[in-house]
Design an enzyme around this catalytic site. Sequence first.
Site, short mmCIF file in Angstrom:
data_model
loop_
_atom_site.label_atom_id
_atom_site.label_comp_id
_atom_site.label_asym_id
_atom_site.label_seq_id
_atom_site.Cartn_x
_atom_site.Cartn_y
_atom_site.Cartn_z
N HIS A 56 -2.60 -0.38 11.17
CA HIS A 56 -3.29 0.41 12.03
C HIS A 56 -4.58 -0.11 12.53
O HIS A 56 -5.69 -0.12 12.25
CB HIS A 56 -3.87 1.57 10.93
CG HIS A 56 -4.03 2.81 11.52
ND1 HIS A 56 -5.60 2.98 11.85
CD2 HIS A 56 -3.42 4.01 11.81
CE1 HIS A 56 -5.66 4.29 12.32
NE2 HIS A 56 -4.46 4.93 12.24
N PHE A 57 -4.75 -0.80 13.49
CA PHE A 57 -3.46 -1.50 14.26
C PHE A 57 -3.72 -2.99 14.27
O PHE A 57 -4.98 -3.41 14.34
CB PHE A 57 -3.62 -0.69 15.65
CG PHE A 57 -2.98 0.56 15.61
CD1 PHE A 57 -1.70 0.99 15.33
CD2 PHE A 57 -4.12 1.65 15.61
CE1 PHE A 57 -1.32 2.33 15.27
CE2 PHE A 57 -3.82 3.02 15.55
CZ PHE A 57 -2.51 3.43 15.48
#
Length: 162
Positions: A56-57
Amino acid sequence: MSMVNGPVALDIKDIIQCQRNRYPVLLIDKIVELQPGERATGIKRFTYNEWFFPGHFDDEPNVPGFVQIETLVQTFILTFLCKEEYKGMKTNFVSINNIRFKRKIVPGDTLRIEASLKSFKRGIAIGSAESFVDDEPACSAEFVVAVPDILDQFKPKAPREA
């Protein structure tokens, strides 16, 4: 629990005694100020080593919304689970309302969470929490949380058969 010029503070060992979250979902590092039955101020330091950042991410790591909400509620439940009679009891969400995300939280940020307990009756806790990074609002929500062991004491009993 230790006294720090009046209000109580909790280190990680105290937090673990009061509530049931454990790694990897225990998200509060410490409680820097606590007035049992009223309010709590928690701290969470986010490092790049958190389990959720790679997903994420990887190109722009930031704290997922569910993690932000969980930091809020973990601070909130300590407003009442710090009391000896409730220490270590399980809690369940009843509702989460008026969630607001106001800024991105990234590795290196320190989140300060301020939670307040509006009422606690018959195993139902109502209150709210908001978080800040460098005094800038980050996230806020209102909670209704049940403590099943207390709530069950007030459920009507089934009538006995004759």
